[in-house]
Design a protein around this motif. Sequence first.
Motif, PDB file in Angstrom:
ATOM      1  N   THR A   1      59.612  47.377 -27.347  1.00 57.06           N
ATOM      2  CA  THR A   1      60.143  48.176 -28.450  1.00 57.06           C
ATOM      3  C   THR A   1      60.872  49.371 -27.858  1.00 57.06           C
ATOM      4  O   THR A   1      60.513  49.869 -26.790  1.00 57.06           O
ATOM      5  CB  THR A   1      59.014  48.655 -29.395  1.00 57.06           C
ATOM      6  OG1 THR A   1      59.577  49.403 -30.456  1.00 57.06           O
ATOM      7  CG2 THR A   1      58.008  49.522 -28.663  1.00 57.06           C
ATOM      8  N   ASN A   2      61.923  49.804 -28.563  1.00 65.24           N
ATOM      9  CA  ASN A   2      62.718  50.933 -28.075  1.00 65.24           C
ATOM     10  C   ASN A   2      63.354  51.663 -29.258  1.00 65.24           C
ATOM     11  O   ASN A   2      64.572  51.752 -29.378  1.00 65.24           O
ATOM     12  CB  ASN A   2      63.775  50.437 -27.092  1.00 65.24           C
ATOM     13  CG  ASN A   2      64.457  51.578 -26.346  1.00 65.24           C
ATOM     14  OD1 ASN A   2      63.944  52.697 -26.291  1.00 65.24           O
ATOM     15  ND2 ASN A   2      65.621  51.298 -25.770  1.00 65.24           N
ATOM     16  N   GLU A   3      62.500  52.181 -30.149  1.00 64.10           N
ATOM     17  CA  GLU A   3      62.981  52.911 -31.326  1.00 64.10           C
ATOM     18  C   GLU A   3      63.597  54.236 -30.898  1.00 64.10           C
ATOM     19  O   GLU A   3      62.971  55.017 -30.173  1.00 64.10           O
ATOM     20  CB  GLU A   3      61.826  53.169 -32.301  1.00 64.10           C
ATOM     21  CG  GLU A   3      61.179  51.910 -32.863  1.00 64.10           C
ATOM     22  CD  GLU A   3      62.129  51.125 -33.731  1.00 64.10           C
ATOM     23  OE1 GLU A   3      63.007  51.752 -34.372  1.00 64.10           O
ATOM     24  OE2 GLU A   3      62.010  49.882 -33.776  1.00 64.10           O
ATOM     25  N   GLY A   4      64.798  54.477 -31.307  1.00 61.49           N
ATOM     26  CA  GLY A   4      65.500  55.691 -30.919  1.00 61.49           C
ATOM     27  C   GLY A   4      66.404  55.502 -29.724  1.00 61.49           C
ATOM     28  O   GLY A   4      67.230  56.376 -29.408  1.00 61.49           O
ATOM     29  N   GLY A   5      66.249  54.342 -29.022  1.00 63.85           N
ATOM     30  CA  GLY A   5      67.145  54.007 -27.899  1.00 63.85           C
ATOM     31  C   GLY A   5      67.022  54.923 -26.698  1.00 63.85           C
ATOM     32  O   GLY A   5      67.972  55.038 -25.911  1.00 63.85           O
TER      33      GLY A   5
END
Length: 220
Positions: free
Chosen positions: A118-122
């Motif tokens: 997961t990589n919310e916000g990049g």
Amino acid sequence: MKLFAQQAALENDKRLSDKATTKGFDNTLSDGLFSLLDKGKVLPSRKMSSIKNEYAVTPNRSGNDDRHTETANRSKAVLQSEHRRFVAEGTVEFSAIKTDHQEHMGVNQNILFGNVLTNEGGGYHPNLGVFIAPQSGVYVFSSSIMTSVNVEQYAAIAVNGNLVAQIYGHSDNGRHDQGSQTVVIKLNAGDEVAVQSTQSNGDVWGNQFSSFSGCLVWLQ
């Protein structure tokens, strides 16, 4: 005859006086009874009027204090405001797993975790092995490193190249070893966080036994 007439007149006057007195007594008694009866009718009305007035002064008869309700509503509004602020700014979190072995690493070389869960916000960049904070705030980071067989490995969680927490693993007798760290730190937007080898000829095992994760806990 004259005397008899006078006596008869006196007796008549007496009977009239007694009758008037009795009638007056009866009237007084009747007036008193009627007064009591009237009071019996008036008293409940007065009680009802008093109760109505009491309800008018204190309308909340359920046992709840309006001030407590107001305080609870205000606290709820504050929490909702903070939640909206957090959501408006956006969630920041990432988690990545190491699938490939990484050998012969130099000092301060970033350890790469290529399988991004997961990589919310990049904020996490798997090709560089670095997380760049998109927002200022308090973050939590965690990393677990597995060494190759019969290898001693030193690593660390680093912020802008500065070591924050060291990770150590020492394997022997044909076995692996694993070390881990978790930190809570304050970052400014643009700060870089990475897991680095702190020794020459570093060797970290992949195969999903090593990981790097982080998330934004609170905005600043």
